[in-house]
Design an enzyme around this catalytic site. Structure first.
Site, PDB file in Angstrom:
ATOM      1  N   SER A  73     135.232 -24.024  48.448  1.00 41.50           N
ATOM      2  CA  SER A  73     134.525 -24.122  47.359  1.00 41.50           C
ATOM      3  C   SER A  73     133.650 -24.755  46.987  1.00 41.50           C
ATOM      4  O   SER A  73     132.726 -24.999  47.935  1.00 41.50           O
ATOM      5  CB  SER A  73     135.955 -23.958  46.488  1.00 41.50           C
ATOM      6  OG  SER A  73     135.587 -23.180  45.702  1.00 41.50           O
ATOM      7  N   ASP A 104     137.215 -12.054  45.759  1.00 40.32           N
ATOM      8  CA  ASP A 104     136.629 -13.715  44.997  1.00 40.32           C
ATOM      9  C   ASP A 104     136.436 -13.542  43.484  1.00 40.32           C
ATOM     10  O   ASP A 104     135.031 -13.294  43.806  1.00 40.32           O
ATOM     11  CB  ASP A 104     135.914 -14.517  46.102  1.00 40.32           C
ATOM     12  CG  ASP A 104     136.220 -15.969  45.754  1.00 40.32           C
ATOM     13  OD1 ASP A 104     136.289 -16.915  45.119  1.00 40.32           O
ATOM     14  OD2 ASP A 104     135.519 -16.982  45.769  1.00 40.32           O
ATOM     15  N   HIS A 160     140.484 -16.393  46.076  1.00 41.97           N
ATOM     16  CA  HIS A 160     139.444 -17.085  46.404  1.00 41.97           C
ATOM     17  C   HIS A 160     140.432 -18.506  47.701  1.00 41.97           C
ATOM     18  O   HIS A 160     139.304 -18.513  48.316  1.00 41.97           O
ATOM     19  CB  HIS A 160     139.770 -18.386  45.016  1.00 41.97           C
ATOM     20  CG  HIS A 160     138.571 -19.155  45.284  1.00 41.97           C
ATOM     21  ND1 HIS A 160     137.011 -19.186  45.776  1.00 41.97           N
ATOM     22  CD2 HIS A 160     138.621 -20.376  44.984  1.00 41.97           C
ATOM     23  CE1 HIS A 160     136.019 -20.382  45.934  1.00 41.97           C
ATOM     24  NE2 HIS A 160     137.094 -21.024  45.491  1.00 41.97           N
TER      25      HIS A 160
END
EC number: 3.1.1.23
Length: 303
Positions: free
Chosen positions: A122, A239, A269
Site C-alpha cells: 500500500s 481493491d 487490499h
C-alpha cells in the site's frame, strides 16, 4: 531526576532504550523489528508497511522469509505504531523514503556483500518505489503488494482533491474520515484483528496526511519510467483503496526487463491477510520469486 535525562518513550510509554530502534535525521525515534536467520543471511529484505498500521503485522511473512535464510527488517514509519511523531502526520512524504534508506544503510554495514530487496504494501509500496527510483542500482529486487500507485477514484475525485487542497491551508488537521476496515480483506477474522489492534491508528485520515499521499502518487507516476530493477507485483482486482489500474500502469511504464504481475480476481487490499487460498498463494509467489532472484543476485557476486 532532571527531565532532560528521562529516557525517550514510545507513544505506548515504553522506554526506547528497552526496544530496538533507530534515530532518524530529524531526531525522531523509530521502533524497529528484525527477523534474523541463525546463519549468514542470503539476502536482506526491508519491509515497508502501509498507512495507519505497523510493521508487526508482517510477522507471518517475515518468518517465512527468515526460514529461507533471509534477514528481514522493518520499522514503524514516523507517526505510526511504536515510533514517535503525531499519529499519521508527516511533514513531507520524502521523510518515509529517507528513513527507509537510512535503515538500509545501517543494516548493510554489517552485510556489505549481501543483496538487498524491498517489500512494500500500500503506502509502503509507494515508499519502496520512490526509494528504488532514488537508488536505481542499489536494490536487487522489489516485491509490491497492492501498492499505492493510483488513488481510489471514489475517494480522490477532482472535486474532493480540490477541496482537500483548500482545507489543507486552513484546517490541515480536520479528518477526511476513517479507513473502512471492511474493504481491507474478505477474511472477517483478519478484519476483526485489525479493528482490535491497539498499535493501529483508528482515527480518521487528516487532510494534511491525505495531501502527502496525493503528492506521493504524483511522485510515483514520475518515478515509474526509471524503475529498472526486477519486481513482483501482487494486486487484488476488487481493491477499493489502491486502484488496481495502477498495477497495469506500472507494468506499462517501467522499463524493467524482469517484471511480473499476479492479479487476484475478487481479492481486496491486504492480500497477505486475505482468504486462505489468496494468502497462501501470495506467500508461495513471494517465496518462489525471491528465492530465484536471490540465486541470480548471488551468482553475480561470485568472482
Amino acid at each position: 531526576m532532571p527531565e532532560a535525562s528521562s529516557p525517550r518513550r514510545t507513544p505506548q510509554n515504553v522506554p526506547y532504550q528497552d526496544l530496538p530502534h533507530l534515530v532518524n535525521a530529524d531526531g525522531q525515534y523509530l521502533f524497529c523489528r528484525y527477523w534474523k536467520p541463525s546463519g549468514t543471511p542470503k539476502a536482506l529484505i526491508f519491509v515497508s508497511h502501509g498507512a495507519g498500521e505497523h510493521c508487526g503485522r508482517y510477522d507471518e511473512l517475515a518468518q517465512m522469509l527468515k526460514r529461507l535464510d533471509m534477514l528481514v527488517f522493518a520499522h514503524d514509519h514516523v507517526g505510526h505504531g511504536q515510533s514517535e511523531g503525531e499519529r499519521m502526520v508527516v511533514s513531507d512524504f520524502q521523510v518515509f523514503v529517507r528513513d527507509l534508506l537510512q535503515h538500509v544503510n545501517t543494516v548493510q554495514k554489517d552485510y556489505p556483500e549481501v543483496p538487498v530487496f524491498l517489500l512494500g504494501h500500500s503506502m509502503g509500496g509507494a515508499i519502496s518505489i520512490l526509494a528504488a527510483a532514488e537508488r536505481p542500482t542499489h536494490f536487487s529486487g522489489m516485491i509490491l503488494i497492492s501498492p499505492l500507485i493510483l488513488a481510489n477514484p471514489e475517494s480522490a475525485s477532482t472535486l474532493k482533491v480540490l477541496a482537500a487542497k483548500l482545507l489543507n491551508f486552513v484546517l490541515p488537521n480536520i479528518s477526511l474520515g476513517r479507513i473502512d476496515s471492511s474493504v481491507l480483506s474478505r477474511n472477517k477474522s483478519e478484519v476483526d484483528l485489525y479493528n482490535s489492534d491497539p498499535l493501529i491508528c483508528h482515527a480518521g485520515v487528516k487532510v494534511c496526511f491525505g495531501i502527502q499521499l496525493l503528492n506521493a502518487v504524483s511522485r510515483v507516476e514520475r518515478a515509474m519510467p526509471r524503475l529498472t530493477l526486477p519486481f513482483l507485483l501482487l494486486q487484488g482486482s476488487a481493491d477499493r483503496l489502491c486502484d488496481s489500474k495502477g498495477a497495469y500502469l506500472l507494468m506499462e511504464s517501467s522499463p524493467s526487463q524482469d517484471k511480473t504481475l499476479k492479479m487476484y480476481e475478487g481479492a481486496y487490499h491486504v492480500l497477505h491477510k486475505e482468504l486462505p487460498e489468496v494468502t497462501n498463494s501470495v506467500l508461495h509467489e513471494i517465496n518462489t520469486w525471491v528465492s530465484h532472484r536471490i540465486a541470480v543476485a548471488g551468482a553475480r557476486c561470485l568472482p
